[in-house]
Scaffold this active site. Structure first.
Site, short mmCIF file in Angstrom:
data_model
loop_
_atom_site.label_atom_id
_atom_site.label_comp_id
_atom_site.label_asym_id
_atom_site.label_seq_id
_atom_site.Cartn_x
_atom_site.Cartn_y
_atom_site.Cartn_z
CE LYS A 63 -1.51 -2.15 3.43
NZ LYS A 63 -2.08 -2.75 4.62
CB CYS A 64 2.10 3.22 -2.58
SG CYS A 64 2.93 1.67 -2.98
N GLY A 65 -0.17 4.64 -0.06
CA GLY A 65 -0.85 5.89 0.28
C GLY A 65 -1.41 6.59 -0.94
N GLY A 68 -1.19 5.10 -4.51
CA GLY A 68 -1.95 3.93 -4.93
C GLY A 68 -1.47 2.66 -4.26
CB ALA A 93 -6.50 4.40 4.86
CG ASP A 95 -6.55 -2.08 9.36
OD1 ASP A 95 -5.59 -2.83 9.08
OD2 ASP A 95 -6.61 -1.41 10.41
#
Length: 164
Positions: A63-65, A68, A93, A95
């Protein structure tokens, strides 16, 4: 599925050794980019994913905030950009993303579709101050902004009917 969260001890050698003992038993590993960097000692997504694959994980999702999400499985990889939203609260976010990704995985969707669905549900969650957990129908409707999701008949059926 494992999502480690951040290690409050800042990834000691003991913690990392324990994690690497468990990883061969993990089908889907879902760290965020900072966690993957700390765990592998690498800076690029593909390098992180390959290192985790060598540790025995089948599917790696990073997960890259607001950039994306990234997935790697076997020799396949894909990146799906995040939806642009105003962020009110990003706590949780990851989870929420996990739930969307896993929903798609259980439906046998492609890695790209799973990422897009996870991105969609997380974007709705972080952009709200109340009623933060979106309904399935709402995620399906908004998720159709991603071409890979708009092509899924099952998602179109959810979006157009009264599925919650």
């Amino acid at each position: 599925m494992v999502d480690t969260g951040w290690d409050p001890k800042n990834w000691t050698n003991e913690t990392l050794a324990g994690l690497y003992t468990v990883l061969p038993e993990v089908a889907v590993f879902m760290p965020n980019q900072d966690e993957a960097r700390a765990i592998t000692g690498l800076d690029n997504l593909e390098g992180m994913a390959r290192a985790l694959q060598l540790a025995g994980v089948d599917k790696i999702v990073i997960k890259c905030g607001n950039s994306g999400s990234y997935a790697f499985c076997g020799t396949d990889s894909c990146v799906v950009p995040a939806r642009s939203v105003k962020v009110y609260d990003a706590v949780g976010a990851g989870d929420i993303f996990n739930s969307g990704f896993l929903y798609g995985l259980l439906k046998n969707w492609s890695l790209e579709a799973c990422l897009a669905f996870g991105n969609t549900i997380a974007s709705l969650y972080i952009s709200r101050t109340i009623d933060r957990f979106p309904r399935l129908r709402e995620v399906a409707q908004i998720g159709r902004e991603y071409p890979v999701l708009s092509a899924l008949d099952a998602l179109t059926n959810i979006a157009e009917n009264n599925h919650d």
